[in-house]
Enzyme design. Sequence first.
Site, PDB file in Angstrom:
ATOM      1  N   GLU A   1      -4.498   7.763  -3.131  1.00 57.01           N
ATOM      2  CA  GLU A   1      -5.016   6.502  -2.607  1.00 57.01           C
ATOM      3  C   GLU A   1      -5.389   5.545  -3.730  1.00 57.01           C
ATOM      4  O   GLU A   1      -5.350   4.317  -3.544  1.00 57.01           O
ATOM      5  CB  GLU A   1      -6.225   6.745  -1.707  1.00 57.01           C
ATOM      6  CG  GLU A   1      -5.883   7.342  -0.360  1.00 57.01           C
ATOM      7  CD  GLU A   1      -4.952   6.455   0.467  1.00 57.01           C
ATOM      8  OE1 GLU A   1      -5.059   5.211   0.357  1.00 57.01           O
ATOM      9  OE2 GLU A   1      -4.138   7.005   1.216  1.00 57.01           O
TER      10      GLU A   1
ATOM     11  N   HIS B   1       0.833  -1.206   0.000  1.00 53.83           N
ATOM     12  CA  HIS B   1       0.000   0.000   0.000  1.00 53.83           C
ATOM     13  C   HIS B   1       0.870   1.260   0.000  1.00 53.83           C
ATOM     14  O   HIS B   1       0.701   2.155  -0.850  1.00 53.83           O
ATOM     15  CB  HIS B   1      -0.906  -0.020   1.235  1.00 53.83           C
ATOM     16  CG  HIS B   1      -1.824   1.149   1.346  1.00 53.83           C
ATOM     17  ND1 HIS B   1      -3.154   1.104   1.000  1.00 53.83           N
ATOM     18  CD2 HIS B   1      -1.609   2.424   1.784  1.00 53.83           C
ATOM     19  CE1 HIS B   1      -3.713   2.281   1.203  1.00 53.83           C
ATOM     20  NE2 HIS B   1      -2.800   3.106   1.696  1.00 53.83           N
ATOM     21  N   GLU B   2       1.804   1.331   0.945  1.00 52.33           N
ATOM     22  CA  GLU B   2       2.659   2.522   1.016  1.00 52.33           C
ATOM     23  C   GLU B   2       3.611   2.603  -0.169  1.00 52.33           C
ATOM     24  O   GLU B   2       3.979   3.699  -0.609  1.00 52.33           O
ATOM     25  CB  GLU B   2       3.433   2.531   2.333  1.00 52.33           C
ATOM     26  CG  GLU B   2       2.561   2.516   3.587  1.00 52.33           C
ATOM     27  CD  GLU B   2       1.489   3.603   3.620  1.00 52.33           C
ATOM     28  OE1 GLU B   2       1.690   4.664   2.986  1.00 52.33           O
ATOM     29  OE2 GLU B   2       0.450   3.383   4.270  1.00 52.33           O
TER      30      GLU B   2
ATOM     31  N   HIS C   1       1.941   4.474  -2.915  1.00 57.08           N
ATOM     32  CA  HIS C   1       2.139   5.914  -2.736  1.00 57.08           C
ATOM     33  C   HIS C   1       3.537   6.326  -3.195  1.00 57.08           C
ATOM     34  O   HIS C   1       3.721   7.354  -3.866  1.00 57.08           O
ATOM     35  CB  HIS C   1       1.975   6.290  -1.263  1.00 57.08           C
ATOM     36  CG  HIS C   1       0.577   6.286  -0.757  1.00 57.08           C
ATOM     37  ND1 HIS C   1      -0.426   7.050  -1.313  1.00 57.08           N
ATOM     38  CD2 HIS C   1       0.001   5.621   0.289  1.00 57.08           C
ATOM     39  CE1 HIS C   1      -1.557   6.862  -0.643  1.00 57.08           C
ATOM     40  NE2 HIS C   1      -1.321   5.996   0.342  1.00 57.08           N
TER      41      HIS C   1
END
Length: 504
Positions: free
Chosen positions: A293, A263-264, A267
């Site tokens: 997101e 997830h990170e 980003h």
Amino acid sequence: MELYSSFKSYLKEYMTLDSFIHMLVWDQSTNMPTANADYRGHQIGFISKLAHEKLVDPKMGRMLNQLVPWAATLDPDSTEARLVGEVAKDYEKAVNIPSAFMEKFFGHTARVYQTWVEAREKNDFSLVAPLLRESLEYSKEYSSFFPDAQHVADPLIDRSDEGMYVFILQPLFQELRKKLVPMIEQIRESEPVDRKCLIQHYPKQKQLQFIDMVLDHLQVDRSRTRQDFSPHPFMIRLAGDDIRITTRIREWEVTDGLFSSIHETGHALYELGIAPELFDTPLMKGVSSGLHESQSRLWENLVGKSRGFWEFFYPKLQSVFPSQLGSVPMETFYRAMHHVSPSQIRTEADEITYNLHVIIRFDLELDLLTGKLDIADLPEAWRQRYKEDLGVEVTEVKDGVLQDVHWFADFIGGQFQGYTIGNILSCQLFDAAKAAHPSILTEMGQGQFSTLHDWLKTNIYQHGKKFTTTEIIHRATGQSLSIDPYVKYLTEKYQTIYPSLQTS
């Protein structure tokens, strides 16, 4: 134009101050001794004041008075025109906000964050409630600087999702909720999925070994990034070529740390892909929290939780954890990963129930800002909403109102809508990428992600904040924001796990 060169030099000084703030925030979240919270608050508040004063300095106003007419003569899509327009917009907003307010508020948030860490560890909301009440007052005061706003939450939402206001988001979220609640009810009619294979002892260092291998396949530039640990995983850009991500590892659940890291990393890939020509300017960032997101959720869910991804990576995971997974078929593991069950924790929620967590938080923010809900009543309101919306009993505040860092590190308002906007956009963008390159799914099953990454970099990442979210989505997909591709994705994927799920 000589003035434009001076303008960019001035912006570099402003962005340097901003980077100092990010360094202090990252350090506080990862390494700082807890006793330093008050002084760190002073440091962050002081530099926030300097950065704000730099932006609203009369010198900036004089430069913009000359540059705005000049930029109007240029190609409207040129970097020069977009940069001048973006800074002029930021300037017009910032001049409404006193520098002293910025210093006080950001100094305050550093203290709230550290108190939140302690309150969460002790499962005691009363420790942080007085500071959270101050945060709410600061949030209302911030909104008061924009008296033309239709809703008290709109200026706060605008900080991270420009152009997304309450009158847009409320009906959008209501429409999505009407689709999701029946899906959850239908899934309850199916036989429960067994998750036992995930809930075993998975030593931290071995998890990190596997995570590192996955991140290498996702083409993370290790010379420009590093990963550390924090109570709540996040990504932050300290400078042009310095992107930090954090994760957390739970030794009794094998996918939590992995999906936090993916997830990170989503980003980080966005930030790493921004064109160098935008460095040291306000265009050196993702355009909105929703679009940001969309990337973290795209890589986490549409890639990281896909069948093709695990056809490639599952044998490798088995080799790292042979005693735990050596005899577990891939299909059993894949089904366990897609277990749907309403839970207390947003970051651990499955794809079907996740957005209900966001919608609850969004609604509570609005109630706090409009005075319908008092800070003292927030834990109980949280419990009631979880019981009503998800059928879940929240018995401890560490798993309730204290679980997320957002309200304890920033304003109250505009903190959560980006997650659901991102989920919706992730499917629209992934569909567009597959339409342009039908080989993407096959390549994912071979552990190759360069075609997808290159499409995203070309259509989204490189632009930074040069274009608006709406412009980027239209350019990349030819569509406006729509929940239809997202609902279609969820239905088709989870029908393979839960046969009782019907097409709406």
